[in-house]
Design a protein around this motif. Structure first.
Motif, PDB file in Angstrom:
ATOM      1  N   MET A 103       0.831  -1.200   0.000  1.00 45.70           N
ATOM      2  CA  MET A 103       0.000   0.000   0.000  1.00 45.70           C
ATOM      3  C   MET A 103       0.869   1.256   0.000  1.00 45.70           C
ATOM      4  SD  MET A 103      -3.294   0.914   2.384  1.00 45.70           S
ATOM      5  CE  MET A 103      -2.499   1.441   3.890  1.00 45.70           C
ATOM      6  N   ILE A 104       1.951   1.232   0.786  1.00 50.84           N
ATOM      7  CA  ILE A 104       2.860   2.378   0.823  1.00 50.84           C
ATOM      8  C   ILE A 104       3.551   2.548  -0.527  1.00 50.84           C
ATOM      9  CG2 ILE A 104       4.958   3.299   1.887  1.00 50.84           C
ATOM     10  CD1 ILE A 104       4.119   1.768   4.456  1.00 50.84           C
ATOM     11  N   SER A 105       3.990   1.447  -1.098  1.00 54.88           N
ATOM     12  CA  SER A 105       4.665   1.500  -2.403  1.00 54.88           C
ATOM     13  C   SER A 105       3.732   2.012  -3.492  1.00 54.88           C
ATOM     14  CB  SER A 105       5.181   0.103  -2.768  1.00 54.88           C
ATOM     15  OG  SER A 105       5.778   0.102  -4.040  1.00 54.88           O
ATOM     16  N   ASP A 106       2.501   1.525  -3.503  1.00 52.66           N
ATOM     17  CA  ASP A 106       1.522   1.957  -4.515  1.00 52.66           C
ATOM     18  C   ASP A 106       1.196   3.440  -4.390  1.00 52.66           C
ATOM     19  OD1 ASP A 106       1.449  -0.610  -5.448  1.00 52.66           O
ATOM     20  OD2 ASP A 106      -0.480  -1.132  -4.543  1.00 52.66           O
ATOM     21  N   LEU A 111       2.218   7.773   2.561  1.00 53.28           N
ATOM     22  CA  LEU A 111       0.773   7.933   2.674  1.00 53.28           C
ATOM     23  C   LEU A 111       0.438   9.327   3.168  1.00 53.28           C
ATOM     24  CD1 LEU A 111      -0.232   4.555   4.415  1.00 53.28           C
ATOM     25  CD2 LEU A 111      -0.053   5.042   1.966  1.00 53.28           C
ATOM     26  N   SER A 112      -0.768   9.764   2.873  1.00 52.76           N
ATOM     27  CA  SER A 112      -1.226  11.044   3.414  1.00 52.76           C
ATOM     28  C   SER A 112      -1.403  10.918   4.916  1.00 52.76           C
ATOM     29  CB  SER A 112      -2.566  11.428   2.776  1.00 52.76           C
ATOM     30  OG  SER A 112      -3.594  10.546   3.217  1.00 52.76           O
ATOM     31  N   GLU A 113      -1.377  12.054   5.612  1.00 49.31           N
ATOM     32  CA  GLU A 113      -1.501  11.985   7.068  1.00 49.31           C
ATOM     33  C   GLU A 113      -2.843  11.403   7.488  1.00 49.31           C
ATOM     34  OE1 GLU A 113      -0.838  14.763  11.004  1.00 49.31           O
ATOM     35  OE2 GLU A 113       0.587  14.631   9.374  1.00 49.31           O
ATOM     36  N   ASP A 114      -3.909  11.700   6.767  1.00 49.27           N
ATOM     37  CA  ASP A 114      -5.207  11.113   7.111  1.00 49.27           C
ATOM     38  C   ASP A 114      -5.173   9.591   6.988  1.00 49.27           C
ATOM     39  OD1 ASP A 114      -6.383  13.502   7.768  1.00 49.27           O
ATOM     40  OD2 ASP A 114      -7.365  13.793   5.821  1.00 49.27           O
ATOM     41  N   MET A 219       5.181   4.743   7.078  1.00 52.19           N
ATOM     42  CA  MET A 219       4.010   5.219   6.341  1.00 52.19           C
ATOM     43  C   MET A 219       4.178   6.673   5.916  1.00 52.19           C
ATOM     44  SD  MET A 219       0.648   3.388   8.044  1.00 52.19           S
ATOM     45  CE  MET A 219       0.954   3.798   9.772  1.00 52.19           C
ATOM     46  N   PHE A 220       4.953   7.432   6.697  1.00 44.62           N
ATOM     47  CA  PHE A 220       5.229   8.829   6.355  1.00 44.62           C
ATOM     48  C   PHE A 220       6.408   8.966   5.384  1.00 44.62           C
ATOM     49  CE2 PHE A 220       2.876  10.313  10.265  1.00 44.62           C
ATOM     50  CZ  PHE A 220       1.994  11.134   9.576  1.00 44.62           C
ATOM     51  N   GLY A 221       6.878   7.855   4.862  1.00 51.22           N
ATOM     52  CA  GLY A 221       7.972   7.897   3.885  1.00 51.22           C
ATOM     53  C   GLY A 221       9.343   7.736   4.485  1.00 51.22           C
ATOM     54  N   GLY A 222       9.431   7.432   5.779  1.00 50.11           N
ATOM     55  CA  GLY A 222      10.715   7.265   6.434  1.00 50.11           C
ATOM     56  C   GLY A 222      11.416   5.999   5.997  1.00 50.11           C
ATOM     57  N   ILE A 223      12.755   6.023   6.062  1.00 54.80           N
ATOM     58  CA  ILE A 223      13.553   4.846   5.737  1.00 54.80           C
ATOM     59  C   ILE A 223      14.657   4.700   6.783  1.00 54.80           C
ATOM     60  CG2 ILE A 223      13.108   4.959   3.246  1.00 54.80           C
ATOM     61  CD1 ILE A 223      15.909   6.194   2.950  1.00 54.80           C
ATOM     62  N   ASN A 231      20.764   2.317  14.809  1.00 53.57           N
ATOM     63  CA  ASN A 231      19.607   2.036  13.960  1.00 53.57           C
ATOM     64  C   ASN A 231      18.684   3.260  13.973  1.00 53.57           C
ATOM     65  OD1 ASN A 231      17.534   0.947  12.525  1.00 53.57           O
ATOM     66  ND2 ASN A 231      17.107  -0.732  13.936  1.00 53.57           N
ATOM     67  N   THR A 232      18.827   4.111  12.959  1.00 56.62           N
ATOM     68  CA  THR A 232      18.127   5.394  12.919  1.00 56.62           C
ATOM     69  C   THR A 232      17.237   5.459  11.688  1.00 56.62           C
ATOM     70  OG1 THR A 232      20.027   6.430  13.997  1.00 56.62           O
ATOM     71  CG2 THR A 232      18.471   7.911  12.926  1.00 56.62           C
ATOM     72  N   TRP A 233      16.191   6.263  11.779  1.00 55.27           N
ATOM     73  CA  TRP A 233      15.303   6.463  10.634  1.00 55.27           C
ATOM     74  C   TRP A 233      15.334   7.927  10.199  1.00 55.27           C
ATOM     75  CZ3 TRP A 233      11.055   3.278   8.541  1.00 55.27           C
ATOM     76  CH2 TRP A 233      11.219   1.922   8.848  1.00 55.27           C
ATOM     77  N   ARG A 234      15.170   8.128   8.902  1.00 55.03           N
ATOM     78  CA  ARG A 234      15.149   9.484   8.363  1.00 55.03           C
ATOM     79  C   ARG A 234      13.823   9.754   7.656  1.00 55.03           C
ATOM     80  NH1 ARG A 234      18.710  13.400   6.761  1.00 55.03           N
ATOM     81  NH2 ARG A 234      20.529  12.086   7.227  1.00 55.03           N
ATOM     82  N   LEU A 235      13.232  10.893   7.983  1.00 56.92           N
ATOM     83  CA  LEU A 235      12.081  11.395   7.244  1.00 56.92           C
ATOM     84  C   LEU A 235      12.567  12.457   6.266  1.00 56.92           C
ATOM     85  CD1 LEU A 235       9.313  11.827   9.988  1.00 56.92           C
ATOM     86  CD2 LEU A 235       9.337  10.164   8.131  1.00 56.92           C
ATOM     87  N   TYR A 236      11.924  12.545   5.126  1.00 61.11           N
ATOM     88  CA  TYR A 236      12.336  13.524   4.119  1.00 61.11           C
ATOM     89  C   TYR A 236      11.365  14.693   4.020  1.00 61.11           C
ATOM     90  CZ  TYR A 236      15.928  10.251   2.816  1.00 61.11           C
ATOM     91  OH  TYR A 236      17.041   9.434   2.863  1.00 61.11           O
ATOM     92  N   GLU A 237      10.292  14.620   4.808  1.00 60.87           N
ATOM     93  CA  GLU A 237       9.344  15.734   4.887  1.00 60.87           C
ATOM     94  C   GLU A 237       8.888  15.867   6.331  1.00 60.87           C
ATOM     95  OE1 GLU A 237       6.130  15.769   2.049  1.00 60.87           O
ATOM     96  OE2 GLU A 237       7.261  14.522   0.649  1.00 60.87           O
TER      97      GLU A 237
END
Length: 311
Positions: A103-106, A111-114, A219-223, A231-237
């Protein structure tokens, strides 16, 4: 207990292989053309039968819960393949929309915040059912969150939890090691157990809460990224203050400092929005805010704030 009783193995045909399950196991899509129904068949070697038995047991225990995937047969099946290898397998309902990863890939990777809000609430509802009965998922990750067409008018999908082969049951020793399968979603106490003491060393609901926080970031696009070996995650927005606070409460380092499922269900990010006509029944927002500020003063000091877009 209502179980799908019209599954007839003799009428099933293998449509496709959906994925691997360990070294020799696999997950396949089965179809009964006579009934027009599809099922998922999870097959593994006898050495892994205990995991399949546990998964089936938990699905049957929560069979009527709308946020837990349903078993399609009430017992473990056995067979021998063409290489004379003994196998065991279970049947469950087919998630025609795939899993949360898909779902995230598609959606283009974010995903949108809602949508994140709605998905998070459904995952929390599934966890609430598990935790209230003394279960801990222990392997919560996007591929174990399945996506189904929604039963709610106007909504495109519903989510259900799956993949209970590594879960902790109420009768199991909390001091035992319950390894997950994907480190980027595993809690610190599951990876570096020796760094914790006392109750924080035990496997409990807080482990799933950490995994949920990482899923929300995904879900917010983090990797996941490696920063100085951690072990850290990055958000791009940027994400909203509500979402930021929610994730922070999931990702407190010490398990005892993480929010509970019930607390997160009441959090402004995940709380179900009341219809306008009923909203007056809620405690005024300024009262809730003042109470929360007093209750969370110490909590704010304990939960680290993200550095920019790094978590």
């Amino acid at each position: 207990m209502e179980i799908i009783e019209d599954l007839k193995e003799s009428s099933l045909e293998t449509v496709s292989v959906l994925g691997k399950l360990g070294t020799f196991g696999f997950v396949s899509l089965q179809s009964d053309s006579n009934l027009g129904k599809s099922y998922v068949k999870k097959t593994s070697t006898l050495e892994q039968s205990k995991n399949l038995e546990k998964e089936l047991r938990i699905m049957l225990r929560f069979h009527n819960n709308p946020f837990i995937v349903r078993a399609s047969s009430d017992h473990l099946h056995f067979a021998t393949n063409t290489k004379s290898m003994s196998l065991c397998y279970i049947y469950m309902e087919y998630a025609s929309l795939g899993n949360l990863n898909k779902m995230i890939s598609d959606a283009g990777g974010r995903l949108s915040e809602d949508s994140v809000r709605r998905a998070t609430r459904m995952i929390l509802q599934g966890l609430k059912a598990l935790h209230s009965e003394g279960f801990v998922h222990c392997d919560l990750k996007p591929s174990n969150v399945l996506v189904f067409p929604s039963n709610t008018r106007g909504e495109p999908w519903d989510l259900k939890l799956a993949g209970f082969g590594l879960s902790k049951e109420p009768t199991m020793d909390s001091s035992l090691l319950f390894p997950g399968t994907l480190e980027e979603y595993m809690s610190p106490e599951a990876i570096e157990r020796d760094r914790f003491v006392g109750k924080d060393k035990l496997i409990g609901p807080a482990r799933d809460i950490w995994s949920l926080g990482r899923i929300v970031l995904r879900m917010f696009g983090g990797i996941p990224v490696e920063v100085r070996g951690s072990n850290t995650w990055r958000l791009y927005e940027d994400i909203s203050p509500e979402a930021t606070d929610f994730v922070r409460r999931c990702l407190a380092w010490r398990p005892s400092n993480r929010a509970t499922v019930d607390e997160l269900l009441d959090h402004p990010f995940a709380a179900e929005k009341l219809p306008l006509l009923l909203s007056f029944l809620r405690v005024p927002s300024f009262v809730r805010r003042n109470v929360n500020e007093k209750l969370n003063v110490r909590q704010e000091e304990l939960i680290p704030k993200p550095q920019g877009l790094l978590w």
